[in-house]
Design an enzyme around this catalytic site. Structure first.
Site, PDB file in Angstrom:
ATOM      1  N   HIS A  96       5.423  33.422  65.521  1.00  0.00           N
ATOM      2  CA  HIS A  96       5.567  34.696  66.247  1.00  0.00           C
ATOM      3  C   HIS A  96       4.218  35.373  66.406  1.00  0.00           C
ATOM      4  O   HIS A  96       4.026  36.528  66.038  1.00  0.00           O
ATOM      5  CB  HIS A  96       6.533  35.616  65.504  1.00  0.00           C
ATOM      6  CG  HIS A  96       7.836  34.969  65.172  1.00  0.00           C
ATOM      7  ND1 HIS A  96       8.742  34.610  66.144  1.00  0.00           N
ATOM      8  CD2 HIS A  96       8.373  34.585  63.998  1.00  0.00           C
ATOM      9  CE1 HIS A  96       9.794  34.043  65.561  1.00  0.00           C
ATOM     10  NE2 HIS A  96       9.595  34.010  64.267  1.00  0.00           N
ATOM     11  N   LEU A  97       3.300  34.627  67.010  1.00  0.00           N
ATOM     12  CA  LEU A  97       1.921  35.072  67.159  1.00  0.00           C
ATOM     13  C   LEU A  97       1.820  36.408  67.878  1.00  0.00           C
ATOM     14  O   LEU A  97       0.899  37.178  67.679  1.00  0.00           O
ATOM     15  CB  LEU A  97       1.173  33.996  67.953  1.00  0.00           C
ATOM     16  CG  LEU A  97      -0.291  33.784  67.659  1.00  0.00           C
ATOM     17  CD1 LEU A  97      -0.530  33.605  66.180  1.00  0.00           C
ATOM     18  CD2 LEU A  97      -0.799  32.569  68.417  1.00  0.00           C
ATOM     19  N   LYS A  98       2.779  36.691  68.740  1.00  0.00           N
ATOM     20  CA  LYS A  98       2.659  37.891  69.564  1.00  0.00           C
ATOM     21  C   LYS A  98       3.483  39.056  69.041  1.00  0.00           C
ATOM     22  O   LYS A  98       3.626  40.066  69.713  1.00  0.00           O
ATOM     23  CB  LYS A  98       3.041  37.557  71.013  1.00  0.00           C
ATOM     24  CG  LYS A  98       2.019  36.604  71.607  1.00  0.00           C
ATOM     25  CD  LYS A  98       2.043  36.511  73.103  1.00  0.00           C
ATOM     26  CE  LYS A  98       0.746  35.869  73.575  1.00  0.00           C
ATOM     27  NZ  LYS A  98       0.897  34.793  74.514  1.00  0.00           N
ATOM     28  N   THR A  99       4.040  38.904  67.835  1.00  0.00           N
ATOM     29  CA  THR A  99       4.838  40.003  67.286  1.00  0.00           C
ATOM     30  C   THR A  99       3.970  40.883  66.401  1.00  0.00           C
ATOM     31  O   THR A  99       3.372  40.413  65.431  1.00  0.00           O
ATOM     32  CB  THR A  99       6.014  39.434  66.466  1.00  0.00           C
ATOM     33  OG1 THR A  99       6.769  38.592  67.330  1.00  0.00           O
ATOM     34  CG2 THR A  99       6.908  40.540  65.946  1.00  0.00           C
ATOM     35  N   HIS A 149      -3.769  40.429  68.855  1.00  0.00           N
ATOM     36  CA  HIS A 149      -3.431  40.775  67.467  1.00  0.00           C
ATOM     37  C   HIS A 149      -4.325  40.043  66.483  1.00  0.00           C
ATOM     38  O   HIS A 149      -4.767  40.601  65.475  1.00  0.00           O
ATOM     39  CB  HIS A 149      -1.980  40.388  67.145  1.00  0.00           C
ATOM     40  CG  HIS A 149      -0.970  41.160  67.923  1.00  0.00           C
ATOM     41  ND1 HIS A 149      -0.911  42.529  67.913  1.00  0.00           N
ATOM     42  CD2 HIS A 149       0.022  40.760  68.740  1.00  0.00           C
ATOM     43  CE1 HIS A 149       0.072  42.938  68.679  1.00  0.00           C
ATOM     44  NE2 HIS A 149       0.659  41.883  69.211  1.00  0.00           N
TER      45      HIS A 149
END
Ligand code: ZN
Lengths: 321, 381
Positions: free
Chosen positions: A107-110, A146
């Protein structure tokens, strides 16, 4: 027929959860954009609301919140309650970080994945392994906002000389892999100019010279690279150096072809020329020259206007006006 | 420049996409639960801006939507008169609601049995959801008689941090320029700036400025289209845009213009690919800086046209799946920077207020109904 394993049973079917009073989600009014939850998700969150209500913080809460997070990594309250429980139970946080290593890749973009990690590292106060983790994580997505933010936070928050020592090499290797990666250029600016002065970097003029040499070399390799030109302007603005001092370097890039039919016999290390394969003229160089002429005023204004017009007509299809 | 023939903008189909999302989302989109108020705003915003709201929804539906949004407004504890609250206080159990009043993203943490209780630390209001809830209620022409204005100001105060930034929730969560912009919009809609320390908030905004001329999400972050809009709109809402020097302004304009890619779309960061949402974030930023004329509107519209999904909705790039966020922001970009003349009537959209991000009619409604009613001169309720 498969015997259902414990993992596949709903919490409502598991005797060890029988003491928790599940709480249904409140939806007695026609909701906007209702989500058609799966039974597994509905069941887990019913039990989570029950746990939060009773204030329980036990190891099974970690199991429940991990389950919810895997189904919905954006579940803010599950993350928040999980963190509180970890603290209350004084859990070994290295195990938690290992779990995060796995979830971060998934979930790299969470946002929550990274936020949770920051909280953990603030507790462990062991930032060392984090830089390597980030470097690996960037291999999957070299421009992830992130991930880069997390790296800048680690460096600034712990501000440890040892942490900083390989940073320039790191960013250089990132630019080696992709000279157009603006996140890496931004990170370089952060290291060089925005994060305080570290041992050995006290001579600020030397830093400016080092960065100018670095960016000129990268422009020579790939002239049509907005990131590098923005970086060049950034250094000059930061050091309050007039753009005109770069005229000798920039001009050859603003002309239709390399200034020499054959490579020059003496390579000018200070102002490297565009390579033979370079697509010229370079729009950013024309723009840069126009800014020099505009700043000079009077007679040169004519030259600036001419360049702007050439940009509008030929070289820059999008900025016609 | 030669006139560009644009394919039609299929507003009806896009409105259907938004209406369908308002009616329900598949379980695979469960991750939208914690931001559902914002998603609802994009859907309602599209219906409003395209003039399809009345056609696509019934009166009773809009009434239910309003009610649902109001149920997301958290309740402040009623002290003294509420025995329950008094008992809890004497037991030294932390009392919910002491961070003021705002809106939650959805009911995802609200249990039926305790729906009318004061909120717990795990079900707090959220600042971005509060901004979008106020706009959605304005779109639905609510009279705001249920708004707890004093609680709202208290909520803003409990979200502001010592560096001037705002946390998304009183107990933490993200703090970046999106939350700052939400705080500025809420204060502007309330016409009351007592909920924040404006000067430290402005200092935080300028600390997010980068060497490229844009603004990052937080002080050391890379310049990004969305947060650049947040910074500039906040400055303009608080009438502080003049504090930017001419040079800084030019630098920002230069970076924004550079972000328009050769396919007409805007990118959010230098050297990235164009993405429909940045047509709004960068286009509106240029508009706020009075430099909207530097946008090639025809090229931008043709990029947006190519992002249209054949079964309705607009995607971030051609060939991707659509979503309400990109659908709404694409239309908002076109409303602000219309292709002129397009030769296609479908591209004519009513004008947009770039600061609150709503039609002028909706933003006038917000400004007329959200501030505390003035009673005989100075005495506000
Ligand atoms: Zn986008």
């Amino acid at each position: 027929m498969d015997v259902p394993t414990e993992e596949h049973l709903l919490y409502s079917q598991r005797p060890e959860w029988a003491d928790v009073l599940p709480l249904e989600q409140y939806e007695n009014i026609t909701p906007l954009a209702p989500i058609f939850y799966t039974d597994e998700y509905k069941d887990a969150t019913n039990y989570f609301r029950g746990i939060v209500k009773s204030g329980e913080m036990t190891p099974r809460v970690l199991e429940l919140t991990e389950d919810i997070i895997r189904q919905n990594p954006g579940h803010y309250s599950a993350w928040q309650y999980r963190y509180k429980t970890l603290m209350a139970l004084k859990c070994p946080l290295d195990d938690e970080l290992k779990l995060m290593d796995e979830l971060a890749v998934k979930h790299l973009k969470t946002y929550q994945v990274w936020h949770h990690r920051r909280l953990l590292v603030q507790q462990t106060r062991n930032p060392g392994p984090e830089l390597e983790f980030i470097a690996n994580s960037l291999q999957n997505d070299m421009k992830n906002y992130h991930t880069w933010s997390y790296r800048q936070w680690i460096l600034a928050y712990f501000n440890d000389d040892e942490l900083w020592s390989h940073e320039l090499d790191f960013v250089e290797s990132m630019l080696e892999a992709d000279v157009r990666n603006n996140s890496a250029w931004h990170h370089r600016f952060f290291i060089a100019f925005q994060s305080g002065v570290r041992n050995g970097d006290q001579d600020r003029d030397a830093i400016v010279r080092r960065e100018l040499a670095f960016v000129k070399e990268r422009i020579a390799v790939a002239p049509n690279n907005a990131s590098a030109w923005n970086y060049l302007r950034g250094i000059l603005d930061h050091a309050k150096t007039p753009y005109s001092e770069l005229q000798a370097f920039v001009k050859p890039y603003s002309l239709p072809q390399p200034p020499f039919g054959t490579p020059p016999e003496v390579v000018d290390l200070e102002d490297p020329l565009p390579s033979k394969e370079a697509q010229l003229p370079c729009v950013a160089a024309i723009e840069f020259m126009a800014d020099i002429y505009e700043a000079a005023g009077s007679n040169d204004l004519m030259k600036a206007t001419e360049l702007w017009r050439s940009l509008a007509n030929e070289h820059d299809t999008i900025r016609r006006r | 420049m030669s006139p560009t023939i644009l394919p039609p903008l299929k507003k009806g189909g896009h409105a259907t996409h938004c209406k369908r999302c308002l009616s329900g989302l598949p379980s695979s989109q469960v991750d939208l639960d914690p931001t559902k108020m914002a998603l609802s705003f994009y859907c309602l915003g599209f219906l409003d801006l395209s003039g399809e709201l009345e056609a696509k929804s019934k009166d009773w539906e809009r009434e239910h939507w309003r009610d649902w949004i109001w149920t997301q407004q958290t309740r402040e504890p009623i002290m003294a008169s509420n025995m329950h609250a008094v008992i809890r206080q004497t037991e030294h159990i932390p009392l919910g609601g002491h961070y003021g009043t705002g809106f939650r993203p959805s009911s995802y943490m609200t249990a039926t049995e305790y729906a009318t209780e004061e909120y717990s630390d795990h079900n707090t209001p959220h600042i971005i959801m509060t901004y979008t809830a106020l706009l959605s209620l304005s779109i639905l022409r609510d009279d705001f008689s249920r708004l707890d204005r004093k609680g709202l100001l208290k909520f803003l105060r409990s979200c502001q941090n010592s560096d001037g930034s705002f946390s998304s929730e009183p107990l933490g969560g993200d703090s970046d320029l999106r939350t700052t912009f939400s705080a500025f919009s809420i204060s502007s809609m309330l016409d009351d700036w007592s909920g924040m320390d404006v000067s430290s908030a402005l200092r935080f905004i300028s600390s997010c400025r980068t060497y490229e001329g844009g603004y990052g999400q937080s002080p050391s972050g890379e310049a990004l289209g969305g947060t650049t809009y947040c910074a500039l709109a906040s400055l303009q809402l608080s009438k502080q845009l003049e504090s930017l020097s001419t040079q800084d302004r030019q630098k920002t304009v230069r970076w924004l213009v550079q972000n328009q890619a050769s396919n007409g779309g805007f990118r959010g960061r230098t050297n990235k690919d164009a993405d429909a949402c940045y047509c709004f974030w960068c286009g509106a930023s240029l508009h706020v800086l009075d430099a909207g004329d530097l946008v090639d509107e025809a090229a931008m519209s043709s990029f947006i046209a190519s992002c249209q999904f054949k079964y309705g909705g607009i995607a971030k790039t051609p060939g991707e799946h659509p979503d309400p966020y990109h659908t709404y922001l694409s239309l908002a970009a076109v409303a602000l920077l219309p292709p002129n003349p397009s030769g296609e009537a479908s591209w004519e959209i009513c004008p947009l207020d770039p600061l609150l991000n709503a039609t002028h009619q909706t933003s006038s409604w917000a400004r007329a109904h959200i501030p505390a009613p003035k009673v005989d001169g100075d005495h506000a309720l």
